[in-house]
Design a protein around this motif. Sequence first.
Motif, short mmCIF file in Angstrom:
data_model
loop_
_atom_site.label_atom_id
_atom_site.label_comp_id
_atom_site.label_asym_id
_atom_site.label_seq_id
_atom_site.Cartn_x
_atom_site.Cartn_y
_atom_site.Cartn_z
N TRP A 173 50.63 15.86 25.77
CA TRP A 173 51.56 16.98 25.73
C TRP A 173 50.86 18.33 25.65
O TRP A 173 51.48 19.37 25.91
CB TRP A 173 52.52 16.84 24.54
N ARG A 174 49.59 18.34 25.30
CA ARG A 174 48.90 19.62 25.15
C ARG A 174 48.66 20.26 26.52
O ARG A 174 48.26 19.59 27.47
CB ARG A 174 47.57 19.44 24.41
N SER A 175 48.90 21.55 26.59
CA SER A 175 48.80 22.25 27.87
C SER A 175 48.08 23.58 27.70
O SER A 175 48.32 24.31 26.74
CB SER A 175 50.20 22.50 28.44
N MET A 176 47.21 23.89 28.63
CA MET A 176 46.53 25.17 28.66
C MET A 176 47.40 26.25 29.28
O MET A 176 47.29 27.44 28.94
CB MET A 176 45.22 25.05 29.45
N THR A 177 48.30 25.87 30.18
CA THR A 177 49.04 26.83 30.98
C THR A 177 50.55 26.81 30.77
O THR A 177 51.23 27.74 31.21
CB THR A 177 48.80 26.56 32.47
N GLY A 178 51.07 25.74 30.14
CA GLY A 178 52.51 25.53 30.15
C GLY A 178 52.93 24.90 31.46
O GLY A 178 52.27 25.06 32.50
N PRO A 179 54.04 24.13 31.47
CA PRO A 179 54.43 23.39 32.68
C PRO A 179 54.80 24.26 33.86
O PRO A 179 54.49 23.93 35.01
CB PRO A 179 55.61 22.54 32.21
N ALA A 180 55.46 25.41 33.63
CA ALA A 180 55.89 26.24 34.77
C ALA A 180 54.68 26.80 35.51
O ALA A 180 54.63 26.79 36.75
CB ALA A 180 56.80 27.36 34.28
N GLN A 181 53.69 27.29 34.77
CA GLN A 181 52.49 27.84 35.42
C GLN A 181 51.68 26.73 36.09
O GLN A 181 51.09 26.95 37.16
CB GLN A 181 51.63 28.58 34.40
N GLU A 182 51.65 25.54 35.50
CA GLU A 182 50.94 24.44 36.13
C GLU A 182 51.57 24.09 37.47
O GLU A 182 50.86 23.88 38.47
CB GLU A 182 50.92 23.21 35.22
N ARG A 183 52.91 24.04 37.54
CA ARG A 183 53.58 23.78 38.82
C ARG A 183 53.28 24.89 39.82
O ARG A 183 53.02 24.62 41.01
CB ARG A 183 55.09 23.65 38.61
N TRP A 184 53.33 26.15 39.35
CA TRP A 184 53.02 27.29 40.22
C TRP A 184 51.62 27.16 40.79
O TRP A 184 51.38 27.42 41.97
CB TRP A 184 53.17 28.57 39.40
N LEU A 185 50.66 26.75 39.95
CA LEU A 185 49.28 26.64 40.39
C LEU A 185 49.12 25.52 41.43
O LEU A 185 48.55 25.74 42.50
CB LEU A 185 48.37 26.38 39.20
N LEU A 186 49.61 24.34 41.12
CA LEU A 186 49.41 23.20 42.03
C LEU A 186 50.14 23.43 43.34
O LEU A 186 49.61 23.11 44.43
CB LEU A 186 49.86 21.91 41.36
N ASP A 187 51.36 23.98 43.29
CA ASP A 187 52.08 24.27 44.53
C ASP A 187 51.33 25.32 45.34
O ASP A 187 51.22 25.21 46.57
CB ASP A 187 53.48 24.79 44.22
N GLY A 188 50.80 26.33 44.65
CA GLY A 188 50.07 27.38 45.37
C GLY A 188 48.78 26.87 45.98
O GLY A 188 48.43 27.23 47.11
N LEU A 189 48.06 26.03 45.25
CA LEU A 189 46.83 25.46 45.79
C LEU A 189 47.11 24.62 47.02
O LEU A 189 46.34 24.63 48.00
CB LEU A 189 46.13 24.62 44.72
N ALA A 190 48.21 23.89 47.00
CA ALA A 190 48.53 23.00 48.12
C ALA A 190 49.03 23.75 49.34
O ALA A 190 48.83 23.30 50.48
CB ALA A 190 49.57 21.96 47.67
N ASN A 191 49.68 24.89 49.14
CA ASN A 191 50.39 25.54 50.24
C ASN A 191 49.84 26.89 50.64
O ASN A 191 50.38 27.54 51.53
CB ASN A 191 51.87 25.71 49.85
N ALA A 192 48.76 27.35 50.01
CA ALA A 192 48.28 28.70 50.26
C ALA A 192 47.72 28.86 51.67
O ALA A 192 47.78 29.94 52.25
CB ALA A 192 47.21 29.08 49.24
#
Length: 525
Positions: free
Chosen positions: A322-341
């Motif tokens: 459950w521990r997160s460095m970014t929080g779930p919303a920012q993690e989704r933003w990051l992974l989606d951005g990495l995949a689609n940039a």
Amino acid sequence: MDYPLPRRRFLSLVSTATFLGPALVGADGALARVPRRRTVLPKDVFTLGVASGDPLPDGVVLWTRLAPRPLDGGGMPAVPVPVRWEVAADERFRTLVHTGTAVARPEHAHTLHIDVRQLRPGAQYFYRFRVGGEVSPVGRTRTASSGKTLRFATASCQNYQDGYYTAHRAMAAEDLDFVAFLGDYIYEAAPWPGLLRNHTGPGQPYTLEQYRNRHAQYRTDPDLAAAHAAAPWIVALDDHDVDDNWTGDGAANPSEPSPVPFEARKSAALRAYVEHLPVRVGPGMRLYRRFRFGDLATLHLLDTRQYRSAHPTTNEEAEEPWRSMTGPAQERWLLDGLANAGGRWSLLGNQVLLAGNDGRAGPGEKYSFDSWDGYRVQRRRLLDFLGTGLAANPVVLSGDQHCTWVSQLNPDPRDEGSPVVGAEFSGTSISSGGEPDVAALRREDDETRADNPQRLYVDARRGYLLGELTPDALRVQLRVVDSVTDPHSDGARTAARFVVENGRPGVQLDGPPVADGAAGGAPRA
């Protein structure tokens, strides 16, 4: 860059240029009006210089603050002040590209954030401000390039009390598309007798005025001012910008006496932070954002403070999912951005060390839980994702360590057989830590190298990283300075070179490191 509003709605608000304080306000003639009253302004209002940042292909944010007495609340009368801004294609302002008038308001400490649009991609511009009979220093900026070369610097950790900004003086002379400053722009520490330079104020900052004064003190440094005036900056938040090792759950040491609740302190610190830096701020003080440089690269800039879970206290807790460095919303933003940039390269702007670092030689383990070593499940998710190939040529740019760490990235840093999925350049400090203890870092590296197979190179010296990105490779130079305690020390030299090749995950030395008596470099054999 990702817009905090839908693009059409955002552009309808900003027209050609916008004034950004904590709220987004249109800067056309109608909205820039102020009451007609005669106010005699103090002299020397541009003591904090100028800055630009957050470059887009068609725009950039310009900044200044009116502050004749910068360390005493600014010293401006409590009235709104109209300020003329000018953008030109040449340093003598013979060819004006855009001009306008914006309002410096007392509720925003008379800071100005002008989001100038309708500029050409990859173009150099000059800018300045005028108020009364005074003219600000001239700044140089660039819009985001869509070309085949990107030249940038990364820096972090500039404790005013620990040393002079020798590195900023050298950085200002580099020809850069942008500077990525990856955290700890100010330090919250109280003044300490006997240090090289002292923070102002009676102690640590807790209120808005105290954080404003702390930012103003840093901005009075001439070398920092020169670095801001030379290129646009992309800045990220880290702990000392508010309080040492804070998280989204609160202060790292809640039992420590404080004259105000931590949430009030954090709110004051974040407001002063965005007031004093050329940033675009999303809803709810959102500071993670994305920058595109044509088909060459995308920079994904993280915020690893506002949303992170509390620190673990044991290795077992560091494995809790459950521990997160970014929080779930920012993690989704990051992974989606990495995949689609799209684009050839994926740059990740990060604040604390992503690669593991076991600080105990031999049996047993010792980790800093303020780094990604405290958030291992999310780190594995990120590194596993990088291993899928959905993010093109991932390179992580980090700070915080007060020394240079160049590492291979693999999902399990404790396993030499774990595949390399990317590279990390964690840069040294501008001044934090003062003069480096080269021998101590060498001993630590010698003792723990076998426990950290991912580590390629470490260096204790102060300075910054200089990157040059092309479709074929990212080449990085470690630029170091001789001293941060000698005010006459000048210039920077290249201590080591590295290369990340297109299509080949990981980083390699690009020639042997420079060896001299002051060297702190320790490459892996």
